[in-house]
Design an enzyme around this catalytic site. Structure first.
Site, PDB file in Angstrom:
ATOM      1  N   SER A  27     -11.335   4.466  11.808  1.00  0.00           N
ATOM      2  CA  SER A  27     -10.131   3.623  11.746  1.00  0.00           C
ATOM      3  C   SER A  27      -8.967   4.379  11.106  1.00  0.00           C
ATOM      4  CB  SER A  27     -10.412   2.370  10.905  1.00  0.00           C
ATOM      5  OG  SER A  27     -11.376   1.573  11.527  1.00  0.00           O
ATOM      6  N   ARG A  31      -5.225   5.840  12.806  1.00  0.00           N
ATOM      7  CA  ARG A  31      -3.934   5.448  12.230  1.00  0.00           C
ATOM      8  C   ARG A  31      -3.156   6.655  11.715  1.00  0.00           C
ATOM      9  NH1 ARG A  31      -7.493   1.366  12.304  1.00  0.00           N
ATOM     10  NH2 ARG A  31      -6.858  -0.805  12.010  1.00  0.00           N
ATOM     11  N   GLY A  99     -11.366   0.762  21.807  1.00  0.00           N
ATOM     12  CA  GLY A  99     -10.557  -0.449  21.679  1.00  0.00           C
ATOM     13  C   GLY A  99      -9.460  -0.271  20.643  1.00  0.00           C
ATOM     14  N   GLN A 176      -7.552  -4.896  14.589  1.00  0.00           N
ATOM     15  CA  GLN A 176      -6.874  -4.270  15.727  1.00  0.00           C
ATOM     16  C   GLN A 176      -5.690  -5.119  16.172  1.00  0.00           C
ATOM     17  OE1 GLN A 176      -9.865  -3.471  18.684  1.00  0.00           O
ATOM     18  NE2 GLN A 176     -10.877  -1.949  17.409  1.00  0.00           N
ATOM     19  N   ASP A 323     -18.890  -3.879  12.047  1.00  0.00           N
ATOM     20  CA  ASP A 323     -19.528  -2.816  12.834  1.00  0.00           C
ATOM     21  C   ASP A 323     -20.936  -2.488  12.344  1.00  0.00           C
ATOM     22  OD1 ASP A 323     -17.269  -2.645  14.401  1.00  0.00           O
ATOM     23  OD2 ASP A 323     -16.378  -1.028  13.224  1.00  0.00           O
ATOM     24  N   ARG A 354     -23.119  -6.911  21.471  1.00  0.00           N
ATOM     25  CA  ARG A 354     -24.108  -6.404  20.497  1.00  0.00           C
ATOM     26  C   ARG A 354     -25.121  -7.458  20.078  1.00  0.00           C
ATOM     27  NH1 ARG A 354     -20.058  -2.411  17.083  1.00  0.00           N
ATOM     28  NH2 ARG A 354     -20.284  -0.644  18.500  1.00  0.00           N
ATOM     29  N   ARG A 396     -23.162   2.698  18.245  1.00  0.00           N
ATOM     30  CA  ARG A 396     -23.821   2.065  17.093  1.00  0.00           C
ATOM     31  C   ARG A 396     -25.196   1.508  17.468  1.00  0.00           C
ATOM     32  NH1 ARG A 396     -19.814   3.042  13.628  1.00  0.00           N
ATOM     33  NH2 ARG A 396     -17.715   2.471  14.254  1.00  0.00           N
TER      34      ARG A 396
HETATM   35  C1  S3P Z   1     -11.229  -1.558  13.891  1.00  0.00           C
HETATM   36  C2  S3P Z   1     -11.358  -2.916  13.773  1.00  0.00           C
HETATM   37  C3  S3P Z   1     -12.573  -3.654  14.168  1.00  0.00           C
HETATM   38  C4  S3P Z   1     -13.773  -2.729  14.336  1.00  0.00           C
HETATM   39  C5  S3P Z   1     -13.427  -1.468  15.079  1.00  0.00           C
HETATM   40  C6  S3P Z   1     -12.330  -0.705  14.377  1.00  0.00           C
HETATM   41  C7  S3P Z   1      -9.947  -0.934  13.497  1.00  0.00           C
HETATM   42  O1  S3P Z   1     -12.324  -4.281  15.399  1.00  0.00           O
HETATM   43  O2  S3P Z   1     -14.819  -3.411  14.995  1.00  0.00           O
HETATM   44  O3  S3P Z   1     -14.569  -0.635  15.198  1.00  0.00           O
HETATM   45  O4  S3P Z   1      -9.907   0.296  13.344  1.00  0.00           O
HETATM   46  O5  S3P Z   1      -8.971  -1.669  13.337  1.00  0.00           O
HETATM   47  P1  S3P Z   1     -11.624  -5.727  15.498  1.00  0.00           P
HETATM   48  O6  S3P Z   1     -10.346  -5.618  14.817  1.00  0.00           O
HETATM   49  O7  S3P Z   1     -11.435  -6.000  16.948  1.00  0.00           O
HETATM   50  O8  S3P Z   1     -12.599  -6.666  14.860  1.00  0.00           O
END
Ligand code: S3P
Length: 435
Positions: A27, A31, A99, A176, A323, A354, A396
């Site tokens: 994450s 960023r 994602g 996210q 996660d 999952r 995972r």
């Molecule tokens: C993440 C937020 C989470 C997480 C993903 C990384 C991020 O997803 O599951 O692996 O970096 O903001 P969600 O925000 O969709 O829950």
């Protein structure tokens, strides 16, 4: 089954022992390259996660005119052309399996005066993007996606006018979605505010502050206003990913004779639900040498084997371990008694469904998992057998199955190489820790 596309994990006898440098947080890596690319001075990023998801983000920033120079696999210098300096990409931006890359980049690009189009892998085409497209459209962005704005492929049309801030009550806790809205809010008229049902990871908020942006935060509310520029810190040291450390936390707990030191793990409180649950289960976990790195708390974590017992958890803790549920379900398999997980329906829209994948595959090892609409019940302590299990091409899932096999009676994992998404050295590390 194709043998070249399967990995045999054997039972580990004698425990896992040693020290591990945990790879960079996924994450924070995403960023760091995005925000650094909005500055006009070079930012050196170290311990960047050199894995497929984060490489997609670095490549996308390059396609938007940002210079990305690698000194080695995990160190890069990012030089943008300032807050207004992104340029129209010549081709399609490929998010791969990520994602996070897709949703955050949509927030970054929605206010831009140029066209951008996204694609991704087959799994990403099945994941919901309406959750980001809807609020960004409410802000005035012009975004088209398949099935009426729900899925990839997605095109962001050049913004015709400045976006406007919104107050957005999110239907789910999601960093996210929150981050996409805040990133768009940096260029919107007025204040942009998001309200979450429970707090999700706050890496975007922390990093925006480190780049000089004022963020107002009050419980589950976060707000920002338009920024004129971002002020780059000289360097960002990405903490180790607690979501990667989680596999070793559970492996060492459930494999007798284990003693591991996990070095430089990010322990941001919005991410440490896994530590809380494992402690409640009776794990031997110590946090050592607590310190700060790049606005994020980090620590070394020592974990030794322990007899675990089942627990129930759900509600506000879920976003703090979202996660880690597949690997916590492995801990539950080896625990005494039942574990019940609720409020985790978001797991159905991750890299794979999952909840379904855990129930289907772990039941091949021992028939003790019940799938709920929003969670799982795992009856611990059953005899675990060797089985052939599918990874669902989900990193995972593959790593969780490997830990279950190492602690149980071995496992054959079909499509094991998906670990490259977040932890390319995972299998080798598991072997190294047995010496
Ligand atoms: C993440 C937020 C989470 C997480 C993903 C990384 C991020 O997803 O599951 O692996 O970096 O903001 P969600 O925000 O969709 O829950």
């Amino acid at each position: 089954m194709e043998q070249q596309n399967a990995k045999e994990i054997t039972r580990v006898v004698g425990g896992l022992r040693g020290e591990i440098e945990i790879p960079g947080d996924k994450s924070v890596s995403h960023r760091s390259v995005m925000l650094a690319g909005l500055c006009d001075t070079p930012v050196r990023i170290s311990n960047y996660l050199h894995a497929a998801d984060c490489l997609s983000t670095a490549a996308a920033m390059e396609a938007l005119g940002v210079s990305v120079r690698w000194s080695d696999d995990t160190t890069l210098t990012v030089t943008g052309r300032g807050f207004d300096g992104l340029t129209e990409p010549a081709g399609i931006l490929d998010a791969g399996d990520s994602g996070t890359m897709l949703r955050l980049m949509m927030g970054l690009l929605a206010p831009q005066p140029f066209l951008s189009t996204f694609t991704g892998d087959a799994a990403l085409y099945r994941r919901p993007m309406g959750r980001v497209i809807a609020p960004l459209s409410e802000m005035g962005a012009r975004i088209a996606g398949r099935a009426g704005g729900k899925y990839l492929p997605i095109t962001i049309l050049p913004a015709e006018q400045k976006l406007h801030g919104i107050q957005y009550k999110m239907p789910m806790a999601s960093a996210q979605v929150k981050s996409a809205i805040l990133l768009a809010g940096l260029r919107a008229e007025g204040e942009t505010m998001v309200v979450e049902p429970y707090p999700s990871r706050d890496h975007t908020e922390r990093m925006l502050r480190a780049f000089g942006v004022e963020i107002r935060q009050d419980g589950t509310r976060v707000a920002c206003r338009a920024a004129r520029k971002l002020s780059a810190p000289d360097r960002i040291d990405v903490p180790g990913d607690i979501s990667s450390a989680a596999f070793w936390l559970v492996a060492a707990s459930v494999i007798p004779g284990s003693d591991l030191l996990l070095k430089g793990v990010g322990v941001n409180p919005t991410r440490t639900g896994v530590l809380d649950v494992l402690r409640d289960m009776g794990a031997h976990i110590e946090r050592l040498h607590e310190r700060e790195s790049g606005g994020e708390p980090i620590a070394d974590i020592r974990v030794r084997s322990a007899k675990l017992h089942g627990v129930s958890f759900g509600g506000a803790i879920i976003p703090r371990l979202i996660d880690e549920i597949p690997i916590l379900a492995v801990a539950a398999l080896f625990a005494d008694g039942d574990t019940k997980i609720t409020g985790a329906e978001e797991l159905r829209v991750k890299e794979t469904n999952r909840l379904h994948a855990v129930a289907a595959e772990y039941n091949k090892l021992a028939p003790c998992v019940e799938e709920l609409a929003d969670g799982l019940v795992i009856r611990g302590g059953a005899k675990i057998h060797h089985a052939e299990c599918f990874s669902y091409d989900d990193h995972r899932m593959a790593m969780s199955l490997a830990v279950a096999g190492a602690a149980g009676d071995g496992v054959t994992i079909e499509n094991p190489e998906c670990v490259d998404i977040s932890y390319p050295a995972f299998y080798k590390t598991m072997l190294d820790l047995q010496r």
